[in-house]
Design a protein around this motif. Structure first.
Motif, PDB file in Angstrom:
ATOM      1  N   GLU A  64       0.784  -1.228   0.000  1.00  0.00           N
ATOM      2  CA  GLU A  64       0.000   0.000   0.000  1.00  0.00           C
ATOM      3  C   GLU A  64       0.818   1.281   0.000  1.00  0.00           C
ATOM      4  N   SER A  65       2.131   1.192   0.254  1.00  0.00           N
ATOM      5  CA  SER A  65       2.893   2.423   0.467  1.00  0.00           C
ATOM      6  C   SER A  65       4.356   2.242   0.103  1.00  0.00           C
ATOM      7  N   ASP A  66       5.056   3.365   0.018  1.00  0.00           N
ATOM      8  CA  ASP A  66       6.509   3.324  -0.193  1.00  0.00           C
ATOM      9  C   ASP A  66       7.183   2.580   0.954  1.00  0.00           C
ATOM     10  N   TRP A  67       6.683   2.801   2.167  1.00  0.00           N
ATOM     11  CA  TRP A  67       7.244   2.118   3.343  1.00  0.00           C
ATOM     12  C   TRP A  67       7.136   0.606   3.178  1.00  0.00           C
ATOM     13  N   ARG A  68       5.964   0.143   2.745  1.00  0.00           N
ATOM     14  CA  ARG A  68       5.745  -1.302   2.640  1.00  0.00           C
ATOM     15  C   ARG A  68       6.646  -1.914   1.571  1.00  0.00           C
ATOM     16  N   THR A  69       6.828  -1.202   0.467  1.00  0.00           N
ATOM     17  CA  THR A  69       7.717  -1.688  -0.590  1.00  0.00           C
ATOM     18  C   THR A  69       9.135  -1.844  -0.067  1.00  0.00           C
ATOM     19  N   ALA A  70       9.603  -0.849   0.701  1.00  0.00           N
ATOM     20  CA  ALA A  70      10.950  -0.926   1.263  1.00  0.00           C
ATOM     21  C   ALA A  70      11.066  -2.079   2.251  1.00  0.00           C
ATOM     22  N   ILE A 276       1.533  17.365   9.034  1.00  0.00           N
ATOM     23  CA  ILE A 276       2.368  16.419   9.777  1.00  0.00           C
ATOM     24  C   ILE A 276       2.225  15.048   9.138  1.00  0.00           C
ATOM     25  N   SER A 277       3.346  14.330   9.010  1.00  0.00           N
ATOM     26  CA  SER A 277       3.306  12.994   8.428  1.00  0.00           C
ATOM     27  C   SER A 277       4.188  12.038   9.222  1.00  0.00           C
ATOM     28  N   PHE A 278       4.119  10.765   8.857  1.00  0.00           N
ATOM     29  CA  PHE A 278       4.931   9.713   9.466  1.00  0.00           C
ATOM     30  C   PHE A 278       5.533   8.840   8.358  1.00  0.00           C
ATOM     31  N   ASP A 279       6.603   8.186   8.675  1.00  0.00           N
ATOM     32  CA  ASP A 279       7.363   7.237   7.849  1.00  0.00           C
ATOM     33  C   ASP A 279       8.684   7.813   7.382  1.00  0.00           C
ATOM     34  N   ALA A 280       8.691   9.049   6.843  1.00  0.00           N
ATOM     35  CA  ALA A 280       9.927   9.695   6.385  1.00  0.00           C
ATOM     36  C   ALA A 280      10.626   8.900   5.286  1.00  0.00           C
ATOM     37  N   CYS A 281       9.848   8.500   4.276  1.00  0.00           N
ATOM     38  CA  CYS A 281      10.459   7.905   3.091  1.00  0.00           C
ATOM     39  C   CYS A 281      11.157   9.011   2.303  1.00  0.00           C
ATOM     40  N   LYS A 282      11.899   8.639   1.283  1.00  0.00           N
ATOM     41  CA  LYS A 282      12.682   9.628   0.521  1.00  0.00           C
ATOM     42  C   LYS A 282      11.783  10.726  -0.046  1.00  0.00           C
ATOM     43  N   ALA A 283      10.679  10.342  -0.680  1.00  0.00           N
ATOM     44  CA  ALA A 283       9.786  11.349  -1.249  1.00  0.00           C
ATOM     45  C   ALA A 283       9.179  12.233  -0.165  1.00  0.00           C
ATOM     46  N   ASN A 294       5.512  19.949   7.121  1.00  0.00           N
ATOM     47  CA  ASN A 294       6.214  20.640   8.214  1.00  0.00           C
ATOM     48  C   ASN A 294       7.080  19.711   9.047  1.00  0.00           C
ATOM     49  N   ALA A 295       6.588  18.490   9.300  1.00  0.00           N
ATOM     50  CA  ALA A 295       7.345  17.552  10.139  1.00  0.00           C
ATOM     51  C   ALA A 295       6.991  16.131   9.727  1.00  0.00           C
ATOM     52  N   ASP A 296       7.995  15.246   9.782  1.00  0.00           N
ATOM     53  CA  ASP A 296       7.804  13.855   9.365  1.00  0.00           C
ATOM     54  C   ASP A 296       8.548  12.970  10.361  1.00  0.00           C
ATOM     55  N   PHE A 297       7.830  12.024  10.952  1.00  0.00           N
ATOM     56  CA  PHE A 297       8.361  11.202  12.027  1.00  0.00           C
ATOM     57  C   PHE A 297       8.687   9.814  11.492  1.00  0.00           C
ATOM     58  N   MET A 298       9.975   9.475  11.481  1.00  0.00           N
ATOM     59  CA  MET A 298      10.411   8.265  10.790  1.00  0.00           C
ATOM     60  C   MET A 298       9.925   6.987  11.448  1.00  0.00           C
ATOM     61  N   CYS A 299       9.554   6.041  10.588  1.00  0.00           N
ATOM     62  CA  CYS A 299       9.301   4.654  10.971  1.00  0.00           C
ATOM     63  C   CYS A 299      10.203   3.823  10.066  1.00  0.00           C
ATOM     64  N   TYR A 300      11.200   3.162  10.633  1.00  0.00           N
ATOM     65  CA  TYR A 300      12.255   2.523   9.837  1.00  0.00           C
ATOM     66  C   TYR A 300      11.807   1.156   9.332  1.00  0.00           C
ATOM     67  N   PRO A 301      11.839   0.919   8.003  1.00  0.00           N
ATOM     68  CA  PRO A 301      11.272  -0.312   7.450  1.00  0.00           C
ATOM     69  C   PRO A 301      12.262  -1.435   7.161  1.00  0.00           C
ATOM     70  N   LEU A 302      13.567  -1.177   7.288  1.00  0.00           N
ATOM     71  CA  LEU A 302      14.547  -2.150   6.797  1.00  0.00           C
ATOM     72  C   LEU A 302      14.913  -3.146   7.899  1.00  0.00           C
ATOM     73  N   GLN A 303      14.002  -4.081   8.143  1.00  0.00           N
ATOM     74  CA  GLN A 303      14.130  -5.005   9.269  1.00  0.00           C
ATOM     75  C   GLN A 303      14.555  -6.407   8.851  1.00  0.00           C
ATOM     76  N   GLY A 304      14.774  -6.612   7.554  1.00  0.00           N
ATOM     77  CA  GLY A 304      15.117  -7.942   7.067  1.00  0.00           C
ATOM     78  C   GLY A 304      16.377  -8.517   7.673  1.00  0.00           C
ATOM     79  N   SER A 305      17.427  -7.704   7.759  1.00  0.00           N
ATOM     80  CA  SER A 305      18.690  -8.210   8.301  1.00  0.00           C
ATOM     81  C   SER A 305      18.573  -8.567   9.774  1.00  0.00           C
ATOM     82  N   TYR A 306      17.703  -7.855  10.503  1.00  0.00           N
ATOM     83  CA  TYR A 306      17.478  -8.183  11.906  1.00  0.00           C
ATOM     84  C   TYR A 306      16.809  -9.555  12.036  1.00  0.00           C
ATOM     85  N   CYS A 307      15.854  -9.821  11.128  1.00  0.00           N
ATOM     86  CA  CYS A 307      15.197 -11.127  11.130  1.00  0.00           C
ATOM     87  C   CYS A 307      16.200 -12.237  10.845  1.00  0.00           C
ATOM     88  N   ALA A 308      17.084 -12.010   9.873  1.00  0.00           N
ATOM     89  CA  ALA A 308      18.096 -13.012   9.535  1.00  0.00           C
ATOM     90  C   ALA A 308      19.022 -13.258  10.713  1.00  0.00           C
TER      91      ALA A 308
END
Length: 366
Positions: A64-70, A276-283, A294-308
Motif C-alpha cells: 500500500e505504500s513506499d514504506w511497505r515496498t521498502a 504532519i506525516s509519518f514514515d519519512a520515506c525519501k519522497a 512541516n514535520a515527518d516522524f520516521m518509521c524505519y522499514p529495513l528489518q530484514g537483516s534483523y530477522c536473519a
C-alpha cells in the motif's frame, strides 16, 4: 526437519523493557540491554555458510505504500537464495483472512521459520498456537500482536512514541509560531493496525491535554488514494475551519496534498495548514525539505537483516530479545526548534533532537 531441533534448543526468551525511539542514528536497533545475547544486524553470518537452505515463509501486509515496498525488499534481500535461504513470500493485500491462510499454508509446507507483519493486532492466538505445535518459530516485524505471545521475537517501532513525539512537536511549534488555536483533521492508517492505534492514541493524548480541537479523524488505509479521498471530503465539510492536518503515513500525506491543492488550500511552512506525516520515506523527506510537509516522524522499514540475525542466533541455540525497537529520527522543515521533550510510553521524560532536512538526509532515506 532442522526446525524441530531448533525448537528443542530454544531457551527462555528475554523480555526487555525498551527505550524510546528518536535517536539521530537512522535505523539502529535499540534493545535496551547491552548485555543481551543478540547478533548485530547485517552480520556476515548467513545460511549459505552451512551449505543448507533455510526455508522462510513471509506473510506481508500488502503493497500500500513506499514504506511497505521498502520493508518487502528488505526481507527479500535478507532471505535471498545467495544468502542460503528459500523464501516463500505472500502479499496478503491487506486481507486479514488471507494472511491467516498464508501462515497455515506455511505450516503445511513445513517451512523452518515464519515472518509475519500482522495486518491487525488481534485474532492471532489460534494460528500461532498451530505454529508452536508444529515447532516453527515465528518472528513478528513492524506491527504488533496483542492477543498472543507465541512468537520468538518482534522487531519494529514504538508507534505510541511516534504519536507522542508528533504532539510534542506541534505544541512547541505552535508556541514558537504564536499559533494559539489549533483545529485538527486526522487521516488515520488502516483501522485496527498497531501503527494506527499507537499514532492515534499518542497524538490524541497531547490533543486532550492541550485542549486542541480534533474536528474529524477518518481511515485513509495508509494509501495515497485513501488520503486524497478523505482530504477531499474534509475540504468540503470543514472549509475554512482547519489549520492542521495529521496524516499517519507519507502516502496519505501525498494524497492529502493533492486534494488541498485542488481545493485551493495552502499547506506547509507559513501556509494555511500545518501538515504532519509519518514514515519519512525519501519522497516524504523531499517534501519536508521543500517546506510542503512541516514535520515527518520516521518509521524505519529495513528489518530484514534483523530477522536473519535472529534466525542465525536461534540456529546456534542462543537467546534472542523478545522485543527490539528501532531507533528513529524526527525530521522538520525549519530550524526554529532544535529538540522536543516529552514523556514517552515507558513513562520516561526524554529530550530528542529534531533534524532539519538537507539533500543528504532526503537522499539517504529509503
Amino acid at each position: 526437519m532442522k526446525k524441530r531441533l531448533v525448537a528443542g534448543m530454544l531457551v527462555s526468551l528475554m523480555a526487555v523493557s525498551m527505550v524510546a525511539c528518536g535517536s539521530s542514528d537512522t535505523g539502529a536497533a535499540d534493545t535496551g540491554d547491552s548485555s543481551a545475547e543478540t547478533t548485530d544486524a547485517g552480520s556476515s553470518d548467513t545460511a549459505a555458510d552451512s551449505g543448507e537452505k533455510i526455508i522462510v515463509g513471509f506473510a506481508q501486509v500488502g503493497h500500500e505504500s513506499d514504506w511497505r515496498t521498502a520493508s518487502t525488499n528488505s526481507v527479500q534481500e535478507a532471505f535471498s537464495e545467495a544468502n542460503g535461504y528459500d523464501l516463500e513470500f505472500v502479499d496478503c493485500d491487506n486481507d486479514s483472512a488471507k494472511q491467516i491462510e498464508a501462515v497455515r499454508q506455511f505450516i503445511q509446507d513445513d517451512v523452518d521459520y515464519i515472518v509475519i507483519d500482522p495486518i491487525v493486532s488481534t485474532g492471532w492466538d489460534t494460528v500461532l498456537t498451530e505454529c508452536e505445535d508444529a515447532g516453527i518459530p515465528v518472528i513478528v516485524i513492524d506491527r504488533t500482536i496483542e492477543d498472543s505471545d507465541k512468537y520468538v521475537s518482534w522487531v519494529g517501532s514504538e508507534f505510541m512514541n511516534e504519536g507522542l513525539a508528533s504532539g510534542a512537536w506541534l505544541k512547541a511549534y505552535a508556541e514558537a509560531k504564536g499559533i494559539t488555536d489549533l483545529n485538527i483533521l486526522v487521516i488515520e492508517g488502516s483501522n485496527g493496525s498497531s501503527a494506527q492505534i499507537g499514532r492515534t492514541d499518542g497524538f490524541k493524548k497531547y490533543a486532550d491535554q492541550e485542549g486542541w480541537t480534533i474536528l474529524d479523524s477518518q481511515d485513509g488505509d495508509f494509501t495515497q488514494d485513501g488520503g486524497q479521498q478523505v482530504m477531499e471530503s474534509y475540504c468540503k465539510s470543514y472549509e475554512g475551519k482547519f489549520n492542521v492536518v495529521v496524516c499517519q503515513n507519507d502516502n496519505e500525506a501525498f494524497g492529502a496534498m493533492d486534494a488541498m491543492k485542488a481545493a485551493g488550500v495552502s499547506y506547509g511552512v507559513d501556509k494555511d495548514v500545518i501538515l504532519i506525516s509519518f514514515d519519512a520515506c525519501k519522497a516524504g523527506l523531499e517534501y519536508v525539505q521543500s517546506g510542503d510537509i512541516n514535520a515527518d516522524f520516521m518509521c524505519y522499514p529495513l528489518q530484514g537483516s534483523y530477522c536473519a540475525d535472529i534466525i542465525q542466533a536461534l540456529k546456534k541455540g542462543e537467546d534472542v530479545q523478545k522485543q527490539t525497537f528501532m531507533t528513529e529520527p524526527w525530521y522538520v522543515a525549519e530550524d526554529i526548534l532544535k529538540s522536543i521533550t516529552y514523556t514517552n510510553n515507558a513513562g520516561k521524560e526524554v529530550t530528542e533532537d529534531l533534524i532539519q532536512v538537507t539533500d543528504a538526509a532526503s537522499q539517504a532515506s529509503y
